[in-house]
Design a protein around this motif. Structure first.
Motif, mmCIF file in Angstrom:
data_model
loop_
_atom_site.group_PDB
_atom_site.id
_atom_site.type_symbol
_atom_site.label_atom_id
_atom_site.label_comp_id
_atom_site.label_asym_id
_atom_site.label_seq_id
_atom_site.Cartn_x
_atom_site.Cartn_y
_atom_site.Cartn_z
ATOM 1 N N GLU A 6 0.826 -1.201 0.000
ATOM 2 C CA GLU A 6 0.000 0.000 0.000
ATOM 3 C C GLU A 6 0.863 1.254 0.000
ATOM 4 O OE1 GLU A 6 -2.742 -0.135 3.228
ATOM 5 O OE2 GLU A 6 -3.643 -2.005 2.538
ATOM 6 N N LYS A 7 1.961 1.264 0.749
ATOM 7 C CA LYS A 7 2.861 2.427 0.788
ATOM 8 C C LYS A 7 3.490 2.652 -0.583
ATOM 9 C CE LYS A 7 2.714 3.559 5.155
ATOM 10 N NZ LYS A 7 1.873 4.662 5.524
ATOM 11 N N GLN A 10 1.114 4.523 -2.957
ATOM 12 C CA GLN A 10 0.708 5.881 -2.600
ATOM 13 C C GLN A 10 1.360 6.895 -3.528
ATOM 14 O OE1 GLN A 10 1.772 6.314 1.515
ATOM 15 N NE2 GLN A 10 -0.368 6.210 2.128
ATOM 16 N N TRP A 13 3.627 11.037 -0.044
ATOM 17 C CA TRP A 13 4.089 10.610 1.280
ATOM 18 C C TRP A 13 4.056 11.810 2.209
ATOM 19 C CZ3 TRP A 13 9.199 7.907 -0.543
ATOM 20 C CH2 TRP A 13 8.893 6.634 -1.014
ATOM 21 N N GLU A 17 6.648 9.699 6.606
ATOM 22 C CA GLU A 17 6.831 8.553 5.704
ATOM 23 C C GLU A 17 8.079 8.727 4.844
ATOM 24 O OE1 GLU A 17 2.197 7.206 5.037
ATOM 25 O OE2 GLU A 17 3.057 8.770 3.755
ATOM 26 N N TYR A 48 2.900 17.188 2.138
ATOM 27 C CA TYR A 48 3.026 15.937 1.396
ATOM 28 C C TYR A 48 4.105 16.079 0.338
ATOM 29 C CZ TYR A 48 -1.466 14.766 3.483
ATOM 30 O OH TYR A 48 -2.471 14.507 4.371
ATOM 31 N N ARG A 51 6.008 10.854 -4.150
ATOM 32 C CA ARG A 51 6.865 9.670 -4.080
ATOM 33 C C ARG A 51 7.834 9.644 -5.259
ATOM 34 N NH1 ARG A 51 6.834 5.384 -6.457
ATOM 35 N NH2 ARG A 51 5.910 3.415 -6.422
#
Length: 87
Positions: A6-7, A10, A13, A17, A48, A51
């Motif tokens: 799940e990470k 995404q 992050w 995270e 945020y 990623r």
């Protein structure tokens, strides 16, 4: 295993995270954001990070570091181990 997957899926992050993924403290991530190394998305008080932008930054740092090692080797003509003086 599902939590890790799940990470990876995404898109964004959080600072914590990102710090966990890079194995650095959150303050380091904030410094990199303030320096402009990481583009950040702010939603209210939360920050945020993309990623993909983090992964691209890691790749660019890896390429930069490899270039430094190659330039040291090409300038001296010696192997890296021969050019380092360890006492």
């Amino acid at each position: 295993m599902d939590a890790l997957k799940e990470k990876d899926d995404q898109l964004l992050w959080t600072v914590s995270e990102t710090a966990r993924q890079l194995d650095v403290c959150q303050k380091t991530v904030h410094r990199l954001i303030n320096k402009g190394a990481f583009p950040a998305v702010r939603y209210g008080r939360r920050i945020y990070l993309s990623r993909e932008s983090i992964l691209d930054w890691v790749k660019s740092q890896t390429r930069y570091n490899l270039g430094c090692v190659e330039s040291v080797l090409s300038q001296s003509g010696d192997s890296l181990c021969d050019s380092i003086n360890v006492t």
